[in-house]
Scaffold this motif. Sequence first.
Motif, PDB file in Angstrom:
ATOM      1  N   GLN A   1       0.865  -1.231  -0.112  1.00 43.14           N
ATOM      2  CA  GLN A   1      -0.084  -0.034   0.142  1.00 43.14           C
ATOM      3  C   GLN A   1       0.959   1.413  -0.152  1.00 43.14           C
ATOM      4  O   GLN A   1       0.735   2.062  -0.635  1.00 43.14           O
ATOM      5  CB  GLN A   1      -1.013  -0.177   1.214  1.00 43.14           C
ATOM      6  CG  GLN A   1      -2.134  -1.005   1.125  1.00 43.14           C
ATOM      7  CD  GLN A   1      -2.773  -0.848  -0.276  1.00 43.14           C
ATOM      8  OE1 GLN A   1      -3.171   0.149  -0.614  1.00 43.14           O
ATOM      9  NE2 GLN A   1      -3.272  -1.843  -1.030  1.00 43.14           N
ATOM     10  N   GLN A   2       2.005   1.208   0.913  1.00 45.76           N
ATOM     11  CA  GLN A   2       2.856   2.333   0.906  1.00 45.76           C
ATOM     12  C   GLN A   2       3.412   2.730  -0.630  1.00 45.76           C
ATOM     13  O   GLN A   2       3.558   4.119  -1.061  1.00 45.76           O
ATOM     14  CB  GLN A   2       3.767   2.017   1.641  1.00 45.76           C
ATOM     15  CG  GLN A   2       4.969   3.205   2.073  1.00 45.76           C
ATOM     16  CD  GLN A   2       4.206   4.506   2.649  1.00 45.76           C
ATOM     17  OE1 GLN A   2       3.098   4.431   3.363  1.00 45.76           O
ATOM     18  NE2 GLN A   2       4.280   5.771   2.391  1.00 45.76           N
TER      19      GLN A   2
ATOM     20  N   ALA B   1       2.362   6.156  -3.023  1.00 44.62           N
ATOM     21  CA  ALA B   1       3.683   7.029  -3.450  1.00 44.62           C
ATOM     22  C   ALA B   1       3.445   7.046  -5.038  1.00 44.62           C
ATOM     23  O   ALA B   1       3.573   8.145  -5.399  1.00 44.62           O
ATOM     24  CB  ALA B   1       4.916   6.424  -3.113  1.00 44.62           C
ATOM     25  N   ALA B   2       3.204   5.875  -5.669  1.00 43.27           N
ATOM     26  CA  ALA B   2       2.897   5.977  -7.096  1.00 43.27           C
ATOM     27  C   ALA B   2       1.860   6.894  -7.526  1.00 43.27           C
ATOM     28  O   ALA B   2       1.895   7.644  -8.457  1.00 43.27           O
ATOM     29  CB  ALA B   2       2.569   4.817  -7.657  1.00 43.27           C
TER      30      ALA B   2
ATOM     31  N   VAL C   1       2.967  10.612  -6.951  1.00 46.50           N
ATOM     32  CA  VAL C   1       3.602  11.213  -8.221  1.00 46.50           C
ATOM     33  C   VAL C   1       2.421  11.818  -9.008  1.00 46.50           C
ATOM     34  O   VAL C   1       2.754  12.909  -9.467  1.00 46.50           O
ATOM     35  CB  VAL C   1       4.293   9.956  -8.944  1.00 46.50           C
ATOM     36  CG1 VAL C   1       5.125  10.689 -10.079  1.00 46.50           C
ATOM     37  CG2 VAL C   1       5.591   9.647  -7.959  1.00 46.50           C
ATOM     38  N   HIS C   2       1.519  10.914  -9.683  1.00 47.64           N
ATOM     39  CA  HIS C   2       0.581  11.641 -10.544  1.00 47.64           C
ATOM     40  C   HIS C   2      -0.134  12.724 -10.028  1.00 47.64           C
ATOM     41  O   HIS C   2      -0.362  13.667 -10.969  1.00 47.64           O
ATOM     42  CB  HIS C   2      -0.214  10.520 -11.073  1.00 47.64           C
ATOM     43  CG  HIS C   2       0.500   9.240 -11.998  1.00 47.64           C
ATOM     44  ND1 HIS C   2       0.563   9.561 -13.322  1.00 47.64           N
ATOM     45  CD2 HIS C   2       1.294   8.284 -11.731  1.00 47.64           C
ATOM     46  CE1 HIS C   2       1.494   8.328 -13.805  1.00 47.64           C
ATOM     47  NE2 HIS C   2       1.669   7.740 -12.635  1.00 47.64           N
ATOM     48  N   LEU C   3      -0.853  12.542  -8.792  1.00 50.31           N
ATOM     49  CA  LEU C   3      -1.712  13.590  -8.495  1.00 50.31           C
ATOM     50  C   LEU C   3      -0.838  14.830  -8.142  1.00 50.31           C
ATOM     51  O   LEU C   3      -1.537  16.104  -8.482  1.00 50.31           O
ATOM     52  CB  LEU C   3      -2.289  13.054  -7.122  1.00 50.31           C
ATOM     53  CG  LEU C   3      -3.360  11.852  -7.377  1.00 50.31           C
ATOM     54  CD1 LEU C   3      -3.954  11.531  -5.918  1.00 50.31           C
ATOM     55  CD2 LEU C   3      -4.356  12.316  -8.306  1.00 50.31           C
ATOM     56  N   ASN C   4       0.253  14.961  -7.496  1.00 48.86           N
ATOM     57  CA  ASN C   4       0.971  16.264  -7.641  1.00 48.86           C
ATOM     58  C   ASN C   4       1.383  16.725  -8.738  1.00 48.86           C
ATOM     59  O   ASN C   4       1.639  18.022  -8.676  1.00 48.86           O
ATOM     60  CB  ASN C   4       2.285  15.867  -6.251  1.00 48.86           C
ATOM     61  CG  ASN C   4       1.709  15.799  -4.879  1.00 48.86           C
ATOM     62  OD1 ASN C   4       1.233  16.748  -4.613  1.00 48.86           O
ATOM     63  ND2 ASN C   4       1.778  14.643  -4.400  1.00 48.86           N
TER      64      ASN C   4
ATOM     65  N   GLY D   1      10.094  13.584  -4.492  1.00 52.68           N
ATOM     66  CA  GLY D   1      10.102  12.821  -3.360  1.00 52.68           C
ATOM     67  C   GLY D   1       9.215  11.710  -3.123  1.00 52.68           C
ATOM     68  O   GLY D   1       9.943  10.468  -2.632  1.00 52.68           O
ATOM     69  N   SER D   2       8.145  11.563  -3.798  1.00 53.72           N
ATOM     70  CA  SER D   2       7.335  10.177  -4.101  1.00 53.72           C
ATOM     71  C   SER D   2       8.220   9.084  -4.784  1.00 53.72           C
ATOM     72  O   SER D   2       8.097   8.065  -4.455  1.00 53.72           O
ATOM     73  CB  SER D   2       5.996  10.469  -4.434  1.00 53.72           C
ATOM     74  OG  SER D   2       5.275  11.105  -3.431  1.00 53.72           O
TER      75      SER D   2
END
Length: 97
Positions: A20-21, A25-26, A29-32, A54-55
């Motif tokens: 889940q971590q 994180a993946a 990346v896309h959302l940020n 960072g992700s």
Amino acid sequence: MECYKITKNFPDSEKFAMCQQIRRAALSVHLNIAEGCSRKSKPDRTRFYEIARGSVIEIDAAIGIAYKLSYVKLEQLEHLGDNIIKTFKLLSGMIGG
């Protein structure tokens, strides 16, 4: 998508931990990147791109641990490794550093 494919075969004991971590994180990346693109000021955009970068590093570190724990084989990581490097470089260019 590679992160989802790779973590699909992790042991059941990791389904709600490392798996889940890595997936969070993946997604981060896309959302940020998406949120950063919507910002008008360069400092706002940069902040979101830095969080995304960072992700990417977080994914790399977690996948490294998964490899050391034999949850995944090296040949399974080749495409993901290439994507991690490519995404890191792209984000660094977007950040300007």
